[in-house]
Motif scaffolding. Structure first.
Motif, short mmCIF file in Angstrom:
data_model
loop_
_atom_site.label_atom_id
_atom_site.label_comp_id
_atom_site.label_asym_id
_atom_site.label_seq_id
_atom_site.Cartn_x
_atom_site.Cartn_y
_atom_site.Cartn_z
N GLU A 98 0.71 -1.81 -0.07
CA GLU A 98 -0.48 -0.34 0.07
C GLU A 98 0.86 1.79 -0.17
N ALA A 99 0.50 2.42 -0.56
CA ALA A 99 0.71 3.80 -0.35
C ALA A 99 0.22 4.58 -0.27
N TYR A 100 0.15 5.78 0.86
CA TYR A 100 -0.75 6.40 1.25
C TYR A 100 -0.52 8.09 0.78
N ALA A 101 -1.32 9.24 0.52
CA ALA A 101 -1.37 9.70 -0.46
C ALA A 101 -2.27 10.94 0.40
N ARG A 102 -1.16 12.04 0.42
CA ARG A 102 -2.29 13.25 1.72
C ARG A 102 -2.56 14.06 0.22
#
Length: 684
Positions: A183-187
């Motif tokens: 997973e990756a997380y974008a702010r």
């Protein structure tokens, strides 16, 4: 008792055979592998915009631990529910893989998987990538990077993904039957012009973690592309999201600039237009991150191309008309050709003489002529900003049937000019390719080598012209060209396309015609070489699927050129910097299997790669004529058949053993029954 023991042993043998068969079948269905599926490495999703509710490009990148080795190894990319994917189509998505950057191998995407084609399905928030139906080991190699571009950053991309409307941290994940996940997380923020946003992988500090920014953004990978006579694109990358300012001009004072202060980007491209041909421009880059840390690069420069002349310009006289024909150069910004006619000799400018044609065509019939008169034609290519080439030349005389060819006027007939003894030498001429980044040296026999259709620039320093000049003409094969003075007024130049067919063009004549009726000329040879060809090997070898004899040209082969470098006294082979010389490296062979490089003389080697073929490397070789065009062979990898699988043979042996055992027992059983029957009859 003995009979019971035999039956027990037979049952044990049977059970053992069955268990071995089950084991063999399981091994076929689930082959052993050293690959362990798990979390992907270096998973990231780079967005070109981070503000809520705006449309943005995505570049997803991860390192796979499992790879893709069959058509069942699908890859799924899932976006959080708040991302808007409804406008995305297959044309807005690109898929790549490779060992270094992940961009080495572009995959062919279609709506459904087929041989050599990946399938792409879009459903809700999920993009599903299905490998080709003929996928084999190495379709995506273990530990390769996978890169997925979605939006306008894809080739042909038009639509983009819409960011969630609300600020927050949103997930993008990878999973699928290929075995890895992550997973990756974008702010997402309200204003991406003043606030930094982090895109972090799971386990690298938690969603939304931000490292304090205390340094100026690093600028790298600066290069020029799409260079023409009046335009250029300057590309660079920054290690963090930054704004971009490009300053450029005719010197290091600059005076002109482009700004993009509205976007914080990793990759930057600025297009500069309305430039002057054959001119050096200087530039530098300013990159500033969200908190104001700024980097200003050193000064760089590039030189615009010259407008290229037409090829094979010819004039043929008929009764009351002259047929003009030519071939247009293959340049992106060509707008047309202007043809000027004169009866007083060749004109040196598109503004002189009588304009008889202007347009993008390939021929013109001049009917406004009188039989028995000589006509001199000059063809000037012009670009989209009306800059002209130096000029190509042709001459003809229209004649009625049976009419004799009249002599040329004496002041025009170059053949009657007096040759200067001991004047120009062939070494006085300078030859360049690759936008003057590679000088071509003539050998002792005045022979210059060049790849077919290369753009060739010929220069003569002005100080070699010793008298008052009338005109300079360069003859290459059957074509003639004018040389004109450059903007610095210290060199006469012309730019032409080398002939498109390999061969010896034995005459390169440069004639300097002076006002006093004298001339000066030099002669040499232009050796035009064809491109190298990659073919399959001529005969199937041991370990290959039997294909008989074949010698097919192979398209889509990645040819990579490496140059020898010496660092700290050690020999190092580095990928040749093609961008510096306005060439692609690596190159992909076209349908005809061709490739070719024009390079500085030195020591090189090449590698060849394509799925279904063994990766190969050439021996190192010396280049002494600036050309790399070896004819190369590729060896097919073995096509594995079902009968080449070890476990199939184990299964076949077990099945044979089982039926042999059962047949033997049946025969023994029948024999014992027959014996018992005979014994019973004997007793009776």
């Amino acid at each position: 008792m003995i009979s019971a023991i035999k039956k027990l042993n037979n049952k044990k043998f049977f059970r053992g055979a069955v268990l071995l068969a089950i084991f063999a079948i399981s091994a076929l269905c689930y082959p052993f592998s050293q690959v362990q599926a798990g979390r992907v490495d270096n998973f990231s999703d780079r967005l070109t915009r981070l503000a809520g509710g705006v449309y943005t490009d995505h570049e997803i990148k991860f390192k796979t631990k499992s790879g893709v080795s069959s058509s069942l190894d699908i890859i799924e990319i899932t976006f959080g529910n708040n991302f808007g994917l409804s406008e995305i189509s297959i044309d807005d998505v690109d898929l790549f893989s490779g060992s270094a950057t992940g961009l080495e191998n572009e995959k062919n995407l279609t709506a459904s998987a087929a041989a050599d084609r990946w399938g792409l399905a879009l459903s809700g928030q999920v993009l599903t990538f299905t490998p080709p139906t003929n996928s084999a080991q190495g379709e995506v190699a273990i530990n390769d990077y996978v890169v997925i571009r979605i939006g306008k950053n894809a080739s042909g991309g038009i639509n983009q993904i819409k960011n969630p409307n609300s600020s927050g941290i949103y997930a993008v994940s990878v999973s699928g039957a290929f075995g890895d996940s992550g997973e990756a997380y974008a702010r997402i923020i309200q204003n991406d012009q003043v606030t930094v946003a982090a895109v972090v992988a799971s386990g690298s500090g938690g969603p939304g973690s931000i490292t304090p920014d205390n340094g100026a953004p690093g600028v790298s990978n600066i290069f020029i592309e799409n260079l023409t006579s009046n335009s250029a694109r300057i590309h660079w990358e920054t290690e963090e999201r930054s704004t971009g300012v490009l300053e450029y001009g005719l010197d290091t004072i600059y005076g002109s600039e482009f700004k993009d202060l509205d976007n914080l980007l990793f990759g930057h491209n600025f297009d500069i237009n309305f430039l002057t041909q054959d001119t050096i421009y200087y530039f530098r880059i300013k990159a500033k991150d969200f908190v104001g840390n700024e980097t200003i690069t050193k000064d760089y420069f590039f030189k615009t191309l010259s407008v290229v002349n037409v090829d094979n310009f010819s004039a043929v006289g008929f009764d009351g008309q002259v047929l003009l024909e030519w071939q247009n150069p293959e340049i992106d910004n060509m707008a047309g050709v202007r043809i000027v006619r004169s009866e007083k000799g060749y004109v040196g400018s598109p503004q002189d003489g009588t304009v008889i044609y202007e347009g993008p065509g390939l021929s013109f019939l001049d009917r406004n002529v009188i039989n028995g008169r000589w006509y001199f034609y000059s063809a000037f290519v012009y670009d989209t900003t009306r800059q002209y080439s130096s000029g190509a030349l042709a001459e003809a005389v229209p004649l009625a049937s049976g009419q004799a060819v009249p002599p040329k006027p004496e002041e025009i007939d170059i053949g009657k000019y007096i040759e200067i003894i001991g004047g120009l030498r062939f070494a006085d001429l300078k030859f360049f390719v690759a936008n003057e980044t590679i000088a071509l040296d003539a050998n002792d026999e005045n022979r210059v080598s060049v790849l077919a259709s290369s753009l060739l620039k010929i220069l003569l320093p002005k100080d070699k012209v010793v008298k008052k000049l009338k005109t300079i003409i360069a003859d290459i094969g059957n074509s003639s060209y004018l040389l004109k003075i450059d903007k610095k007024r210290d060199t006469y130049t012309t730019t032409v396309s080398a002939p498109g067919f390999a061969g010896e063009y034995p005459i390169i004549v440069l004639v300097v015609v002076y006002d006093d009726g004298s001339k000066d000329s030099v002669a040499g040879t232009l050796a035009v070489e064809g491109y190298g060809v990659v073919e399959e090997i001529g005969e199937a070898k041991f370990g290959e699927a039997k294909a008989g004899l074949y010698a097919n040209k192979v398209a889509g082969v990645k040819v990579t050129l490496f140059a020898k470098q010496i660092e700290d006294g050690e020999e190092i082979w580095a990928t040749w910097n093609g961008i510096k010389y306005f060439q692609d490296n690596p190159q992909l062979t076209a349908a005809d299997g061709e490739y070719g490089y024009m390079v500085p003389n030195g020591e090189y080697l090449m590698t060849l790669e394509k799925n279904g073929y063994r990766k190969s490397m050439t021996p190192k070789f010396e280049v002494d004529n600036n050309i790399v065009n070896w004819d190369l062979n590729l060896d097919r990898t073995m096509e594995r058949k079902w009968y080449m699988n070890f476990w199939w043979w184990i299964l076949a042996i077990l099945i044979f053993t089982f039926f042999f055992w059962r047949s033997r027992n049946k025969r023994k059983g029948k024999a014992e029954k027959e014996k018992m029957r005979l014994e019973a009859e004997a007793v009776n």
